[in-house]
Write a protein that holds these residues in place. Structure first.
Motif, PDB file in Angstrom:
ATOM      1  N   ALA A  64       0.826  -1.210   0.000  1.00  0.00           N
ATOM      2  CA  ALA A  64       0.000   0.000   0.000  1.00  0.00           C
ATOM      3  C   ALA A  64       0.859   1.258   0.000  1.00  0.00           C
ATOM      4  CB  ALA A  64      -0.934  -0.009   1.208  1.00  0.00           C
ATOM      5  N   ALA A  65       2.002   1.207   0.686  1.00  0.00           N
ATOM      6  CA  ALA A  65       2.894   2.373   0.694  1.00  0.00           C
ATOM      7  C   ALA A  65       3.442   2.640  -0.695  1.00  0.00           C
ATOM      8  CB  ALA A  65       4.034   2.148   1.687  1.00  0.00           C
ATOM      9  N   CYS A  66       3.794   1.584  -1.428  1.00  0.00           N
ATOM     10  CA  CYS A  66       4.281   1.759  -2.800  1.00  0.00           C
ATOM     11  C   CYS A  66       3.208   2.391  -3.675  1.00  0.00           C
ATOM     12  CB  CYS A  66       4.704   0.399  -3.379  1.00  0.00           C
ATOM     13  SG  CYS A  66       6.149  -0.334  -2.564  1.00  0.00           S
ATOM     14  N   ALA A  67       1.948   2.015  -3.433  1.00  0.00           N
ATOM     15  CA  ALA A  67       0.837   2.602  -4.184  1.00  0.00           C
ATOM     16  C   ALA A  67       0.563   4.034  -3.741  1.00  0.00           C
ATOM     17  CB  ALA A  67      -0.416   1.746  -4.008  1.00  0.00           C
ATOM     18  N   GLU A  96       2.214  -4.673  17.671  1.00  0.00           N
ATOM     19  CA  GLU A  96       2.167  -3.256  17.339  1.00  0.00           C
ATOM     20  C   GLU A  96       1.768  -3.039  15.884  1.00  0.00           C
ATOM     21  OE1 GLU A  96       6.132  -2.148  18.317  1.00  0.00           O
ATOM     22  OE2 GLU A  96       5.711  -1.933  20.457  1.00  0.00           O
ATOM     23  N   ILE A  97       0.940  -3.924  15.361  1.00  0.00           N
ATOM     24  CA  ILE A  97       0.589  -3.877  13.946  1.00  0.00           C
ATOM     25  C   ILE A  97      -0.054  -2.542  13.584  1.00  0.00           C
ATOM     26  CG2 ILE A  97      -1.015  -4.802  12.220  1.00  0.00           C
ATOM     27  CD1 ILE A  97      -0.310  -7.591  13.213  1.00  0.00           C
ATOM     28  N   ALA A  98      -1.049  -2.124  14.345  1.00  0.00           N
ATOM     29  CA  ALA A  98      -1.768  -0.885  14.003  1.00  0.00           C
ATOM     30  C   ALA A  98      -0.820   0.307  14.005  1.00  0.00           C
ATOM     31  CB  ALA A  98      -2.919  -0.653  14.976  1.00  0.00           C
ATOM     32  N   ARG A  99       0.063   0.377  15.002  1.00  0.00           N
ATOM     33  CA  ARG A  99       0.988   1.505  15.090  1.00  0.00           C
ATOM     34  C   ARG A  99       1.974   1.503  13.927  1.00  0.00           C
ATOM     35  NH1 ARG A  99       4.485   1.810  20.425  1.00  0.00           N
ATOM     36  NH2 ARG A  99       2.380   1.810  21.297  1.00  0.00           N
ATOM     37  N   ALA A 100       2.504   0.340  13.588  1.00  0.00           N
ATOM     38  CA  ALA A 100       3.474   0.247  12.488  1.00  0.00           C
ATOM     39  C   ALA A 100       2.828   0.593  11.156  1.00  0.00           C
ATOM     40  CB  ALA A 100       4.081  -1.151  12.444  1.00  0.00           C
ATOM     41  N   VAL A 101       1.609   0.091  10.935  1.00  0.00           N
ATOM     42  CA  VAL A 101       0.907   0.382   9.683  1.00  0.00           C
ATOM     43  C   VAL A 101       0.641   1.873   9.558  1.00  0.00           C
ATOM     44  CG1 VAL A 101      -1.271   0.072   8.432  1.00  0.00           C
ATOM     45  CG2 VAL A 101      -0.101  -1.917   9.415  1.00  0.00           C
ATOM     46  N   GLN A 102       0.228   2.515  10.646  1.00  0.00           N
ATOM     47  CA  GLN A 102      -0.017   3.958  10.603  1.00  0.00           C
ATOM     48  C   GLN A 102       1.265   4.724  10.298  1.00  0.00           C
ATOM     49  OE1 GLN A 102      -2.032   5.567  14.014  1.00  0.00           O
ATOM     50  NE2 GLN A 102      -1.765   7.684  13.364  1.00  0.00           N
ATOM     51  N   GLU A 103       2.374   4.294  10.869  1.00  0.00           N
ATOM     52  CA  GLU A 103       3.646   4.961  10.594  1.00  0.00           C
ATOM     53  C   GLU A 103       4.011   4.862   9.117  1.00  0.00           C
ATOM     54  OE1 GLU A 103       8.425   4.571  11.694  1.00  0.00           O
ATOM     55  OE2 GLU A 103       6.936   3.529  12.921  1.00  0.00           O
ATOM     56  N   ARG A 124       1.952   4.318   6.611  1.00  0.00           N
ATOM     57  CA  ARG A 124       0.966   5.082   5.827  1.00  0.00           C
ATOM     58  C   ARG A 124       1.256   6.574   5.871  1.00  0.00           C
ATOM     59  NH1 ARG A 124      -4.603   5.848   8.613  1.00  0.00           N
ATOM     60  NH2 ARG A 124      -3.226   7.328   9.669  1.00  0.00           N
ATOM     61  N   ASP A 125       1.457   7.107   7.066  1.00  0.00           N
ATOM     62  CA  ASP A 125       1.676   8.553   7.201  1.00  0.00           C
ATOM     63  C   ASP A 125       2.931   8.985   6.459  1.00  0.00           C
ATOM     64  OD1 ASP A 125      -0.588   8.580   8.743  1.00  0.00           O
ATOM     65  OD2 ASP A 125       0.460   8.813  10.654  1.00  0.00           O
TER      66      ASP A 125
END
Length: 203
Positions: free
Chosen positions: A26-29, A180-187, A189-190
């Motif tokens: 998703a980050a690549c997209a 810490e999945i939610a925290r890592a994903v948010q990092e 993404r942001d």
């Protein structure tokens, strides 16, 4: 100098839980999304961006889905939104190519969510790399038959920056605890959203 090493990337992605693989794709997209957004604002009278909505849904829930049929339909719908040379009016442009690659990256992120496979996430990364490769060759009118020009393109700051971002995201996700999945994903993404404007070096 960094090189795109798909085999090594897949090996690292296979060490990650599925939500992290999806977040990486998703980050690549996400970094390419401004290109898709720009294209539809230029070609649609009342543009909406279901591609962006689909990507936001991936970020909201990067876990492998139990509703495969629904996600397969979404992937099919997204594929129909990706610009193709026979589906747009007027000449094919660099902007259309950029939007096409952005759409493909979103599709791979969705497919990573559907199947949980490291290969799908790696393909999202390859699309990002190849999008910049194409952009640089065309923008700088590089003759790839000329000796040394392949290295010239590969060492371009835009490509090196994106490969660096991909490596950094992998390191971040490998270092994150599964709790810490939610925290890592948010990092991830942001950061991808903040870096999107610099993807093609236009801002």
């Amino acid at each position: 100098m960094r090189r795109f090493d798909e085999a090594n990337l897949i090996s690292n992605l296979e060490r990650l839980p599925v939500p992290f693989r999806v977040a990486f794709a998703a980050a690549c997209a996400e970094r390419q999304m401004p290109a898709y957004r720009f294209f539809i604002t230029q070609t649609e009278r009342n543009p909406t961006n279901p591609m962006e909505i689909a990507l936001e849904m991936v970020w909201a829930d990067p876990n492998a889905t139990n509703c495969a049929t629904g996600l397969e339909r979404q992937i099919e719908a997204i594929m129909n939104l990706i610009p193709q040379e026979d589906s747009i009016e007027g000449p094919w442009t660099q902007e259309a190519t950029n939007a096409q690659n952005a759409g493909m990256a979103v599709a791979y992120a969705l497919r990573a969510k559907l199947a949980g496979e490291a290969q799908e996430a790696a393909w999202a990364a390859r699309v990002a790399y190849e999008a910049l490769d194409n952009f640089i060759i065309n923008k700088e009118s590089v003759d790839m038959n000329t000796p040394g020009n392949e290295l010239r393109v590969f060492s371009h700051p835009l490509i090196q920056a994106e490969l660096g971002r991909q490596e950094r995201d992998i390191r971040t996700l490998l270092a994150a605890n599964n709790r810490e999945i939610a925290r890592a994903v948010q990092e991830i993404r942001d950061r991808a959203r903040a870096e999107a404007a610099a993807f093609f070096g236009l801002n």
